[in-house]
Design a protein around this motif. Structure first.
Motif, PDB file in Angstrom:
ATOM      1  N   LEU A 158       0.834  -1.206   0.000  1.00 48.58           N
ATOM      2  CA  LEU A 158       0.000   0.000   0.000  1.00 48.58           C
ATOM      3  C   LEU A 158       0.871   1.260   0.000  1.00 48.58           C
ATOM      4  N   HIS A 159       1.994   1.200   0.703  1.00 48.97           N
ATOM      5  CA  HIS A 159       2.936   2.325   0.677  1.00 48.97           C
ATOM      6  C   HIS A 159       3.493   2.515  -0.747  1.00 48.97           C
ATOM      7  N   HIS A 160       3.802   1.419  -1.397  1.00 47.82           N
ATOM      8  CA  HIS A 160       4.306   1.485  -2.770  1.00 47.82           C
ATOM      9  C   HIS A 160       3.277   2.171  -3.675  1.00 47.82           C
ATOM     10  N   PHE A 161       2.010   1.767  -3.535  1.00 48.09           N
ATOM     11  CA  PHE A 161       0.944   2.398  -4.325  1.00 48.09           C
ATOM     12  C   PHE A 161       0.867   3.892  -4.016  1.00 48.09           C
ATOM     13  N   ASP A 162       0.987   4.250  -2.735  1.00 50.09           N
ATOM     14  CA  ASP A 162       0.946   5.668  -2.348  1.00 50.09           C
ATOM     15  C   ASP A 162       2.099   6.447  -2.976  1.00 50.09           C
ATOM     16  N   MET A 163       3.309   5.863  -2.971  1.00 53.47           N
ATOM     17  CA  MET A 163       4.443   6.548  -3.594  1.00 53.47           C
ATOM     18  C   MET A 163       4.131   6.854  -5.055  1.00 53.47           C
TER      19      MET A 163
ATOM     20  N   MET B 127      -2.947  12.707 -18.808  1.00 54.13           N
ATOM     21  CA  MET B 127      -3.744  12.433 -17.605  1.00 54.13           C
ATOM     22  C   MET B 127      -4.387  11.054 -17.640  1.00 54.13           C
ATOM     23  N   GLY B 128      -4.702  10.566 -18.812  1.00 57.59           N
ATOM     24  CA  GLY B 128      -5.260   9.220 -18.926  1.00 57.59           C
ATOM     25  C   GLY B 128      -4.133   8.246 -19.179  1.00 57.59           C
ATOM     26  N   GLY B 129      -4.427   7.215 -19.896  1.00 56.09           N
ATOM     27  CA  GLY B 129      -3.370   6.305 -20.319  1.00 56.09           C
ATOM     28  C   GLY B 129      -2.818   5.441 -19.221  1.00 56.09           C
ATOM     29  N   PRO B 130      -1.497   5.228 -19.240  1.00 54.98           N
ATOM     30  CA  PRO B 130      -0.905   4.216 -18.369  1.00 54.98           C
ATOM     31  C   PRO B 130      -1.088   4.480 -16.867  1.00 54.98           C
ATOM     32  N   THR B 131      -0.980   5.723 -16.434  1.00 55.67           N
ATOM     33  CA  THR B 131      -1.124   5.982 -14.998  1.00 55.67           C
ATOM     34  C   THR B 131      -2.557   5.753 -14.539  1.00 55.67           C
TER      35      THR B 131
ATOM     36  N   ARG C  64      -3.647   3.054 -11.627  1.00 60.59           N
ATOM     37  CA  ARG C  64      -4.497   3.396 -10.472  1.00 60.59           C
ATOM     38  C   ARG C  64      -5.691   2.451 -10.361  1.00 60.59           C
ATOM     39  N   TYR C  65      -6.286   2.129 -11.498  1.00 59.75           N
ATOM     40  CA  TYR C  65      -7.410   1.195 -11.517  1.00 59.75           C
ATOM     41  C   TYR C  65      -6.970  -0.175 -10.983  1.00 59.75           C
ATOM     42  N   GLU C  66      -5.822  -0.639 -11.428  1.00 59.98           N
ATOM     43  CA  GLU C  66      -5.311  -1.927 -10.948  1.00 59.98           C
ATOM     44  C   GLU C  66      -4.969  -1.861  -9.459  1.00 59.98           C
ATOM     45  N   HIS C  67      -4.461  -0.721  -9.002  1.00 58.88           N
ATOM     46  CA  HIS C  67      -4.191  -0.565  -7.564  1.00 58.88           C
ATOM     47  C   HIS C  67      -5.472  -0.778  -6.762  1.00 58.88           C
ATOM     48  N   GLN C  68      -6.575  -0.207  -7.252  1.00 58.48           N
ATOM     49  CA  GLN C  68      -7.855  -0.361  -6.540  1.00 58.48           C
ATOM     50  C   GLN C  68      -8.263  -1.832  -6.470  1.00 58.48           C
TER      51      GLN C  68
ATOM     52  N   MET D 131      -1.507 -12.474  -6.635  1.00 61.22           N
ATOM     53  CA  MET D 131      -0.115 -12.485  -7.083  1.00 61.22           C
ATOM     54  C   MET D 131       0.002 -12.498  -8.602  1.00 61.22           C
ATOM     55  N   ILE D 132      -0.897 -13.194  -9.278  1.00 57.15           N
ATOM     56  CA  ILE D 132      -0.874 -13.179 -10.747  1.00 57.15           C
ATOM     57  C   ILE D 132      -1.107 -11.754 -11.237  1.00 57.15           C
ATOM     58  N   MET D 133      -2.131 -11.110 -10.671  1.00 53.69           N
ATOM     59  CA  MET D 133      -2.438  -9.739 -11.079  1.00 53.69           C
ATOM     60  C   MET D 133      -1.289  -8.795 -10.725  1.00 53.69           C
ATOM     61  N   LEU D 134      -0.723  -8.957  -9.535  1.00 53.81           N
ATOM     62  CA  LEU D 134       0.363  -8.089  -9.092  1.00 53.81           C
ATOM     63  C   LEU D 134       1.603  -8.267  -9.970  1.00 53.81           C
ATOM     64  N   GLN D 135       1.930  -9.506 -10.327  1.00 50.10           N
ATOM     65  CA  GLN D 135       3.099  -9.740 -11.182  1.00 50.10           C
ATOM     66  C   GLN D 135       2.900  -9.106 -12.558  1.00 50.10           C
ATOM     67  N   GLN D 136       1.697  -9.238 -13.120  1.00 48.37           N
ATOM     68  CA  GLN D 136       1.421  -8.619 -14.421  1.00 48.37           C
ATOM     69  C   GLN D 136       1.485  -7.097 -14.320  1.00 48.37           C
ATOM     70  N   HIS D 137       0.933  -6.567 -13.236  1.00 45.28           N
ATOM     71  CA  HIS D 137       0.947  -5.128 -12.979  1.00 45.28           C
ATOM     72  C   HIS D 137       2.394  -4.626 -12.890  1.00 45.28           C
ATOM     73  N   ASN D 138       3.194  -5.306 -12.082  1.00 47.05           N
ATOM     74  CA  ASN D 138       4.588  -4.901 -11.894  1.00 47.05           C
ATOM     75  C   ASN D 138       5.364  -4.967 -13.204  1.00 47.05           C
ATOM     76  N   MET D 139       5.090  -5.984 -14.004  1.00 43.69           N
ATOM     77  CA  MET D 139       5.785  -6.124 -15.277  1.00 43.69           C
ATOM     78  C   MET D 139       5.473  -4.947 -16.205  1.00 43.69           C
ATOM     79  N   LYS D 140       4.205  -4.531 -16.242  1.00 48.19           N
ATOM     80  CA  LYS D 140       3.840  -3.377 -17.077  1.00 48.19           C
ATOM     81  C   LYS D 140       4.572  -2.123 -16.611  1.00 48.19           C
ATOM     82  N   GLU D 141       4.636  -1.948 -15.295  1.00 47.55           N
ATOM     83  CA  GLU D 141       5.335  -0.769 -14.773  1.00 47.55           C
ATOM     84  C   GLU D 141       6.816  -0.830 -15.105  1.00 47.55           C
ATOM     85  N   GLU D 142       7.435  -1.984 -14.876  1.00 45.32           N
ATOM     86  CA  GLU D 142       8.881  -2.115 -15.054  1.00 45.32           C
ATOM     87  C   GLU D 142       9.304  -2.073 -16.516  1.00 45.32           C
ATOM     88  N   GLN D 143       8.477  -2.614 -17.388  1.00 47.49           N
ATOM     89  CA  GLN D 143       8.861  -2.670 -18.801  1.00 47.49           C
ATOM     90  C   GLN D 143       8.419  -1.451 -19.597  1.00 47.49           C
ATOM     91  N   MET D 144       7.356  -0.783 -19.123  1.00 47.98           N
ATOM     92  CA  MET D 144       6.810   0.314 -19.906  1.00 47.98           C
ATOM     93  C   MET D 144       6.812   1.649 -19.157  1.00 47.98           C
TER      94      MET D 144
END
Length: 144
Positions: free
Chosen positions: A44-49, A65-69, A73-77, A106-119
């Motif tokens: 949750l702290h990571h999401f807040d950062m 304003m739209g797009g990847p961020t 945020r939607y995935e964080h929710q 964990m499946i969702m989190l790993q996919q989420h993290n991969m999108k952030e790290e790669q894109m």
């Protein structure tokens, strides 16, 4: 710079989750609850950062304003909801539910993290340029 810092934080959160699962598998319920709470708080702290500093700065710099961020945020929710469901399952000793929800989370989190790290993080690094070090310092200064 942002990529490395945030990727390392992803890995740190992953290890905390692994500790919680291992403790529960060993029937160490109290230890599992403490480890899971550490995972939840760190995630949750990571999401807040991201939501309170990183994404806002990126959006201001790019005007995007739209797009990847917005998608992150939607995935964080969604992930917050799964974490809360896991917290409740653990509290109520519904361990099979905890593991079942955890697998989906964990499946969702790993996919989420991969999108952030790669894109996303590489885009943010390019956008911030030399200000990346200042952003890392700002993120480090955010209280856990």
């Amino acid at each position: 710079m942002i990529l490395e810092f945030m990727r390392d934080d992803h890995r740190s959160c992953d290890h905390l989750y692994t500790d919680a699962e291992a403790a529960l598998l060993a029937k160490e319920v109290q230890k599992a609850q403490e480890a899971f709470e550490a995972f939840a708080q760190a995630t949750l702290h990571h999401f807040d950062m991201e939501e309170k500093e990183l994404f806002l700065t990126f959006e201001k710099r790019t005007g995007m304003m739209g797009g990847p961020t917005q998608m992150m945020r939607y995935e964080h929710q969604q992930l917050r909801s799964l974490i809360e469901s896991m917290r409740l399952a653990l509290r109520e000793n519904r361990h099979s539910d905890f593991f079942g929800i955890g697998e989906s989370m964990m499946i969702m989190l790993q996919q989420h993290n991969m999108k952030e790290e790669q894109m996303l993080y590489p885009m943010i690094d390019r956008t911030l340029g030399d200000d990346g070090a200042l952003m890392v310092q700002t993120l480090q200064d955010m209280a856990r």
